[in-house]
Design an enzyme around this catalytic site. Structure first.
Site, short mmCIF file in Angstrom:
data_model
loop_
_atom_site.label_atom_id
_atom_site.label_comp_id
_atom_site.label_asym_id
_atom_site.label_seq_id
_atom_site.Cartn_x
_atom_site.Cartn_y
_atom_site.Cartn_z
N ASP A 84 0.84 -1.19 0.00
CA ASP A 84 0.00 0.00 0.00
C ASP A 84 0.88 1.25 0.00
O ASP A 84 1.79 1.39 0.82
CB ASP A 84 -0.89 -0.01 1.25
CG ASP A 84 -1.95 1.07 1.21
OD1 ASP A 84 -2.38 1.44 0.11
OD2 ASP A 84 -2.37 1.52 2.30
N GLU B 54 -6.82 -9.59 -13.72
CA GLU B 54 -5.55 -9.01 -13.25
C GLU B 54 -5.77 -8.00 -12.13
O GLU B 54 -5.03 -7.99 -11.14
CB GLU B 54 -4.81 -8.36 -14.43
CG GLU B 54 -4.34 -9.33 -15.48
CD GLU B 54 -3.50 -10.45 -14.91
OE1 GLU B 54 -2.73 -10.21 -13.97
OE2 GLU B 54 -3.61 -11.59 -15.40
N ARG C 297 -3.39 -7.24 -1.69
CA ARG C 297 -3.38 -6.14 -0.74
C ARG C 297 -4.19 -6.49 0.52
O ARG C 297 -3.73 -6.26 1.66
CB ARG C 297 -3.97 -4.88 -1.37
CG ARG C 297 -3.02 -4.14 -2.33
CD ARG C 297 -2.11 -3.18 -1.58
NE ARG C 297 -1.20 -2.46 -2.45
CZ ARG C 297 -1.43 -1.27 -2.98
NH1 ARG C 297 -2.60 -0.66 -2.78
NH2 ARG C 297 -0.53 -0.66 -3.72
N GLY D 149 -3.08 -7.27 5.30
CA GLY D 149 -3.05 -5.89 5.75
C GLY D 149 -2.27 -4.93 4.89
O GLY D 149 -1.58 -4.05 5.41
#
Length: 620
Positions: free
Chosen positions: A383, A413, A421, A425
């Protein structure tokens, strides 16, 4: 946005070939091991300590539940983890956390002598009342052997050189970090975590380089491949429909629209969620990427004719490909956002509008990428770092066909980005074992199928996926169509034992989810507005809610049985267990009933549930 992304622009490296370590046994290692083969021929043997996973359905008290003053869910979660693991805060650190509408989640990493253990993680979930509803951990026991040294004998720069030489990659520029790696013999190896790009198909990896010897001790591969050779996907390519749509943006999910980025409309396939362009994301500057995006054909309009008989690289076909890939990726963003893949849940956006999560992680879509053919892939970085989708041309036709015009490929995809993700976490490192990667392929097929099936309000069809790029409309890219009919698809959980390739394993999980989807729609009905109305109660919306909710609950590197339990707990959290028996019956039909383990089927359901699963009748 765009100045912060400059550091992400990478260089390419020469190919090399290397094989590291020795092979392990096969199916018994699916949940802990994987032999990772990189596109340039390098191979690395991977190990992840096996996770334990518990669900508590209606919930159990956390150690802070008796306090009279309000307790933040992260404090409650940490307190429960301490009680379960017998560890103090010095021996764990929060990796990430987020609060959803029905459950809150805390993800931690084990620490030893102040250094994180890369592959030893735990997570806990609490329901809206603050009760703990699930717990997972693969923490290792460090008592009983000498404390490992925290002093590296080789430098970070030397580790970069070792990694690049062994794996044939190029360092991305991200500074290596010291991390322990739990090994199969129960000890800890001190390593430098080195981020590389592997040339050829542009795989992004994290290599764990032994800080004493320079040996490659482990690897995280952030990139997922899709291999498609056959099977048409109905209503998903230009041979079925090619229409001019008006205002497809969902302003709840994309409040400034798809074309707005950094408070500016670029009048191109450039926006807050995705950028579709023709070029090389690793060598182009951000200005070059924007320059090679498709431009509006008229103010506010992207309208390019598509000619199946012309080469994909023709001007109109290339523009059509960039527009279609951008449109489908944005649609995936908006649909999944509505169902829970939001800023706090580690989604892909450049600007998070103050809603939590890390920013500057738009999805770059490299249209008609020149690095490969007959394939597609998605590199899911943690992230706050961009996602990279590479779409390729397919050579079974002349002229070649373009994966950018197959919506099912793009949806598949993009789903890899979400599942990598949301499991663990936001770190993108928790789908790495053979079994876990197989689950990832199954979820990607399931979402691509779900989008198509929502057009069927009251039933779920048999489903094949991917034929546009190959022209085979009968077999599908998998060994069987997805179906509730045993005569059409005989696969069950037991087939995982004899499956080595992750797409083959994914097909089994995809089949399980097809059966679950059909059962939910048969029981709850369907709704043709499921793409935009997640608040309605029907089988389509319940399916996608539970699939996404379960991702956040399950452990790092989950097994089939872990993923199944996460669905059961997700239903308890969101629907108070309303669908529990329906889910168990569907999973039991696939051999994933109570007691299923080690790839041995069980058709048993919990006490109180009907003993027989009635196959949904409506297939086509």
């Amino acid at each position: 946005m765009f100045t912060s992304l400059r550091a992400f622009v990478l260089c390419v490296a020469a190919l090399s070939s290397s094989t590291l370590a020795a092979p392990w046994p096969t199916h018994v290692q699916h949940s802990t091991h994987r032999t990772r083969s990189l596109p340039n021929g390098a191979k690395v043997q991977l190990y992840h300590p096996k996770s334990s996973f518990e669900i508590y359905e209606t919930g159990v008290d956390n150690p802070l539940s008796k306090r009279s003053d309000p307790v933040h869910f992260t404090d409650a979660g940490l307190a429960f983890l301490r009680s379960k693991l017998g560890e103090s805060d010095d021996f764990m650190s929060i990796r990430s956390s987020y609060a959803g509408p029905h459950s809150s989640h805390v993800y931690v990493k084990q620490r030893v002598n102040g250094i994180p253990v890369a592959n030893a993680v735990a997570n806990v979930a609490l329901n809206s009342k603050g009760d703990v509803v699930s717990f997972a951990s693969n923490f290792i026991k460090v008592s009983g052997f000498a404390a490992p040294s925290t002093k590296a004998k080789i430098t970070a720069d030397a580790a970069i050189d070792h990694a690049a030489k062994a794996l044939g990659g190029r360092h991305t520029g991200r500074a290596p970090e010291l991390e322990f790696l739990a090994t199969e013999d129960g000890t800890l190896a001190l390593t430098h975590a080195v981020r590389l790009e592997i040339d050829g198909s542009k795989h992004m990896v994290e290599a764990y380089i032994d800080a004493r010897t320079g040996e490659v001790r482990g690897l995280v591969d952030f990139t997922n491949d899709l291999h498609m050779r056959v099977v048409p996907v109905t209503k998903s390519d230009p041979t079925v429909a090619y229409e001019l749509l008006k205002d497809p943006e969902d302003k709840k999910a994309s409040p400034r629209g798809w074309g707005a980025a950094e408070d500016r409309d670029w009048h191109a396939t450039v926006g807050n969620n995705a950028i579709a362009f023709k070029g090389n994301v690793t060598t182009f500057s951000i200005e070059q990427i924007i320059e090679t995006a498709a431009k509006e054909s008229a103010p506010g309009v992207f309208d390019y004719k598509f000619d199946l008989a012309s080469d994909p690289s023709s001007t109109n076909n290339l523009n059509a490909a960039r527009v279609n890939a951008w449109y489908v990726a944005n649609m995936a963003h908006d649909i999944l956002y509505r169902y829970g893949f939001t800023e706090e849940a580690f989604n892909f956006q450049n600007n998070n509008f103050g809603k939590g999560g890390n920013e500057t992680d738009v999805v770059f879509i490299s249209v008609q990428d020149a690095s490969d053919n007959n394939n597609a892939n998605f590199a899911t970085l943690p992230d706050g770092e961009p996602g990279i989708m590479r779409m390729y041309l397919w050579s079974d036709f002349q002229p070649m066909r373009d994966g950018d015009m197959s919506n099912q490929i793009i949806l598949h995809e993009y789903t890899h980005g979400m599942t990598n993700r949301m499991t663990g976490g936001g770190t993108a490192v928790c789908l790495q074992t053979t079994e876990a990667q197989g689950l990832g392929e199954g979820w990607s097929d399931a979402f691509a199928e779900w989008v198509a099936q929502t057009a069927n309000s009251g039933y779920v069809h048999d489903f094949t996926i991917g034929g546009y790029v190959t022209g085979d409309n009968t077999a599908g890219i998998r060994s069987h169509p997805y179906s509730t009919n045993r005569g059409v698809n005989p696969l069950t959980y037991a087939n995982v034992k004899d499956s080595e390739e992750v797409h083959n394993i994914g097909e089994i999980w995809g089949q399980a989810l097809h059966v679950v989807h059909a059962a939910l729609v048969q029981t709850l009905g369907g709704a043709k507005d499921a793409l935009t109305n997640p608040d309605a109660e029907n089988g389509h919306t319940a399916f996608l809610h539970l699939m996404i909710d379960a991702l956040a609950l399950q452990p790092c590197n989950p097994s089939f049985t872990d993923a199944r339990l996460a669905w059961i707990q997700a239903d308890q959290n969101r629907y108070n267990g309303k669908n529990k028996c329906n889910l168990w019956l569907a999973f039991a039909y696939m051999g994933l009933g109570v007691g299923a383990e080690d790839y041995t089927n069980s058709h048993k359901v919990p006490e109180g549930c009907p003993l027989k699963y009635t196959k949904p009748a409506a297939t086509a």
